[in-house]
Enzyme design. Structure first.
Site, short mmCIF file in Angstrom:
data_model
loop_
_atom_site.label_atom_id
_atom_site.label_comp_id
_atom_site.label_asym_id
_atom_site.label_seq_id
_atom_site.Cartn_x
_atom_site.Cartn_y
_atom_site.Cartn_z
N SER A 247 38.54 29.99 41.37
CA SER A 247 39.89 29.68 41.83
C SER A 247 40.23 28.22 41.55
CB SER A 247 39.92 29.92 43.35
OG SER A 247 41.06 29.35 43.93
N TYR B 225 36.20 28.66 52.27
CA TYR B 225 36.48 29.61 51.19
C TYR B 225 36.24 28.94 49.83
CZ TYR B 225 39.11 31.99 47.58
OH TYR B 225 39.47 32.59 46.39
N LYS C 291 33.41 29.47 46.48
CA LYS C 291 33.69 29.56 45.04
C LYS C 291 32.89 28.51 44.27
CE LYS C 291 36.45 33.00 45.19
NZ LYS C 291 35.92 34.29 44.77
P1 NAD Z 1 41.52 41.34 47.53
O1 NAD Z 1 41.10 41.07 48.93
O2 NAD Z 1 42.73 42.16 47.30
O3 NAD Z 1 40.30 42.01 46.72
C1 NAD Z 1 38.96 41.75 47.04
C2 NAD Z 1 38.27 43.09 47.23
O4 NAD Z 1 36.90 42.88 47.52
C3 NAD Z 1 38.86 43.90 48.38
O5 NAD Z 1 39.19 45.20 47.93
C4 NAD Z 1 37.73 43.94 49.42
O6 NAD Z 1 37.72 45.16 50.14
C5 NAD Z 1 36.50 43.79 48.54
N1 NAD Z 1 35.34 43.18 49.20
C6 NAD Z 1 35.28 42.02 49.92
N2 NAD Z 1 34.02 41.79 50.31
C7 NAD Z 1 33.26 42.80 49.83
C8 NAD Z 1 31.87 43.11 49.90
N3 NAD Z 1 31.02 42.34 50.57
N4 NAD Z 1 31.44 44.22 49.28
C9 NAD Z 1 32.29 45.03 48.60
N5 NAD Z 1 33.61 44.79 48.50
C10 NAD Z 1 34.08 43.68 49.11
O7 NAD Z 1 41.66 39.93 46.79
P2 NAD Z 1 42.22 39.57 45.36
O8 NAD Z 1 43.45 38.77 45.54
O9 NAD Z 1 42.26 40.76 44.50
O10 NAD Z 1 41.09 38.58 44.87
C11 NAD Z 1 40.01 39.01 44.07
C12 NAD Z 1 39.07 37.83 43.84
O11 NAD Z 1 39.80 36.78 43.22
C13 NAD Z 1 38.48 37.25 45.10
O12 NAD Z 1 37.15 36.87 44.85
C14 NAD Z 1 39.33 36.04 45.37
O13 NAD Z 1 38.65 35.05 46.09
C15 NAD Z 1 39.65 35.58 43.96
N6 NAD Z 1 40.89 34.79 43.86
C16 NAD Z 1 42.04 35.29 44.38
C17 NAD Z 1 43.21 34.54 44.29
C18 NAD Z 1 44.51 35.04 44.89
O14 NAD Z 1 45.39 34.22 45.14
N7 NAD Z 1 44.68 36.32 45.12
C19 NAD Z 1 43.20 33.30 43.66
C20 NAD Z 1 41.99 32.83 43.13
C21 NAD Z 1 40.83 33.59 43.23
C1 WQD Z 2 52.15 28.61 47.71
C2 WQD Z 2 53.17 27.57 48.14
C3 WQD Z 2 52.86 26.72 50.37
C4 WQD Z 2 53.66 30.47 52.45
C5 WQD Z 2 46.29 29.97 47.87
C6 WQD Z 2 44.88 29.50 48.07
C7 WQD Z 2 44.21 29.30 46.74
C8 WQD Z 2 44.33 30.56 45.88
C9 WQD Z 2 45.74 31.03 45.79
C10 WQD Z 2 42.42 31.94 46.28
C11 WQD Z 2 52.56 26.42 48.90
C12 WQD Z 2 54.15 27.49 50.27
C13 WQD Z 2 53.47 29.52 51.49
C14 WQD Z 2 54.77 30.35 53.34
C15 WQD Z 2 55.44 28.36 52.17
N1 WQD Z 2 43.61 31.66 46.47
N2 WQD Z 2 54.34 28.48 51.34
N3 WQD Z 2 55.63 29.30 53.15
O1 WQD Z 2 48.18 27.77 48.98
O2 WQD Z 2 48.89 27.53 46.56
O3 WQD Z 2 47.00 28.98 47.14
O4 WQD Z 2 46.30 31.18 47.11
O5 WQD Z 2 41.61 31.35 45.61
O6 WQD Z 2 42.89 28.98 47.00
O7 WQD Z 2 44.90 28.28 48.79
O8 WQD Z 2 49.24 29.73 47.73
O9 WQD Z 2 50.97 31.40 48.23
O10 WQD Z 2 49.72 30.31 50.15
O11 WQD Z 2 51.35 28.98 48.84
O12 WQD Z 2 56.24 27.42 52.07
O13 WQD Z 2 54.96 31.16 54.27
O14 WQD Z 2 54.09 28.19 49.05
O15 WQD Z 2 53.01 25.57 51.13
O16 WQD Z 2 53.26 25.27 48.53
P1 WQD Z 2 48.36 28.36 47.65
P2 WQD Z 2 50.31 30.19 48.79
#
Ligand code: NAD
Ligand code: WQD
Length: 341
Positions: free
Chosen positions: A128, A152, A156
């Site tokens: 991430s 979190y 990562k």
């Molecule tokens: P999500 O929660 O929709 O998907 C994650 C999945 O993993 C879920 O279906 C959950 O049930 C499963 N899971 C969690 N722990 C588990 C375990 N111990 N065993 C088996 N299954 C398990 O999230 P997402 O948004 O699809 O994110 C996927 C990956 O990408 C995550 O690792 C997340 O940290 C990373 N990521 C997400 C974002 C984002 O903004 N969505 C950004 C950067 C990185």
């Molecule tokens: C986006 C912008 C908020 C909600 C997060 C994790 C990051 C990654 C992606 C996993 C920001 C603003 C949000 C609201 C708002 N995930 N906001 N009102 O924080 O950039 O990233 O998700 O790895 O690690 O931190 O994403 O969608 O929460 O926020 O004003 O109700 O929207 O302040 O500027 P963020 P976000």
């Protein structure tokens, strides 16, 4: 590479995982999902089957369940693992750090150990942009300094380091770390999308819930940041582009022995107010909002330099903010209750 691969997708029932399964299948690969459904619904797997017309193997299991995982590896001859499974809520990770360390780190360690045992040494890992902490300049490049501000993010960064150590000790491993920026949007069919539990933390799911009338008003977390309109800037990326990035990464992994690290973003930053405007245009709905206090931990500006992924993987994002908003809205309208729970 062009060769069909058999891929284990952990967390494949989740938001990014489900979209990636669709793109992998479309590209001719075979997919097996393992997910404990702690943050997803089995319905998403049915929808993947609907979209692709393929009967995908689904295993309800925790990645730390050695017995179940061994069985899955024993029954399948995997070429690679794409590892999405993990908990991902920043705020929750501050309240329950141990839960995050156990689930994300211990779970991954068990899985890596089983991969080693079955000689499956190709892995693409969901990292991430959070690992860049507060970047000094933008756009962010892969070699920028890394730091984290919450448990979190620490999971990562630690997993990135663990995977690099594993490669150092055994050069047969191929590790690709993908650092996602802000994934939004949904598959164009409107059949799969993001379905958060409870009140969403992230901007787009919150906006769509306001648009549909489930939440009354959006809080914009402050307008006193050093940006043009005072609201934070992020690099939003269409989840289907992100999914395509995984296809490209997995297809190049065997040719690219070693550790590869790529940013997956568009390179374009949008402020919160710009996102609201674009969403209003795409949906025809007005989004009532109010300016609230800053949210702890938010950085002012964050967007990617993704030129390395373009150069080495031949990948770049195709979709713009209009399509991201349109598809987020299409998913919400078609599934007012998400996957129905
Ligand atoms: P999500 O929660 O929709 O998907 C994650 C999945 O993993 C879920 O279906 C959950 O049930 C499963 N899971 C969690 N722990 C588990 C375990 N111990 N065993 C088996 N299954 C398990 O999230 P997402 O948004 O699809 O994110 C996927 C990956 O990408 C995550 O690792 C997340 O940290 C990373 N990521 C997400 C974002 C984002 O903004 N969505 C950004 C950067 C990185
Ligand atoms: C986006 C912008 C908020 C909600 C997060 C994790 C990051 C990654 C992606 C996993 C920001 C603003 C949000 C609201 C708002 N995930 N906001 N009102 O924080 O950039 O990233 O998700 O790895 O690690 O931190 O994403 O969608 O929460 O926020 O004003 O109700 O929207 O302040 O500027 P963020 P976000």
């Amino acid at each position: 590479m062009g060769i069909e691969m058999k891929i284990l997708v952990t967390g494949g029932a989740g938001y990014i995982g489900s979209h990636t399964c669709v793109e992998l299948i479309n590209a001719g690969h075979e997919v097996v999902i393992v997910d404990n459904l702690c943050n997803s619904n089995i319905e998403s797997v049915k929808r993947i089957r609907e979209i692709t017309g393929k009967d995908i193997e689904f295993n309800e299991a925790d990645i730390s369940d050695r017995e179940k995982m061994e069985k899955i590896f024993c029954n399948n001859n995997f070429d690679a693992v794409i590892h999405f499974a993990g908990l991902k809520a920043v705020g929750e990770s501050c309240e329950k750090p141990l839960e995050y360390f156990i689930n994300n780190i211990s779970g991954t360690l068990v899985m890596l150990d089983i991969m080693k045992k079955y000689n499956v040494k190709n892995i693409v890992f969901s990292s991430s942009a959070t690992v860049y902490g507060t970047p000094k300049t933008v756009p962010i490049k892969e070699d920028f300094p890394l730091s984290v501000t919450n448990p979190y993010g620490r999971t990562k960064l630690m997993l990135e380091e663990i995977l690099q150590d594993i490669y150092k000790a055994d050069n047969q491993w191929n590790v690709t770390l993908l650092r996602y920026f802000n994934p939004i949007g949904a598959h164009k069919s409107g059949k799969i999308g993001e379905d958060p539990n409870g009140i969403p933390n992230n901007l787009l799911p919150y906006i769509t819930k306001v648009a549909i009338g489930e939440l009354p008003i959006l809080n914009v977390f402050a307008n006193d940041y050093p940006t043009e309109d005072g609201t934070c800037i992020r690099d939003y990326i269409h989840v289907v582009d992100l999914a395509d990035g995984h296809v490209k990464a997995i297809e190049s992994i065997k040719d690219n022995s070693g550790v590869r690290i790529y940013n997956l973003g568009t390179g374009n930053g949008y402020s919160v107010l710009e996102v609201i405007k674009n969403f209003e245009k795409a949906s025809g709905k007005q989004i009532p909002f109010q300016i609230a206090d800053r949210r702890a931990g938010d950085v002012a500006v964050c967007y990617a330099d993704s030129s390395l992924a373009k150069k080495e993987l031949g990948w770049e994002a195709k979709y713009g903010i209009e399509e991201m908003c349109r598809d987020s809205w299409n998913w919400q309208v078609n599934n007012p209750k998400g996957y129905g729970v």
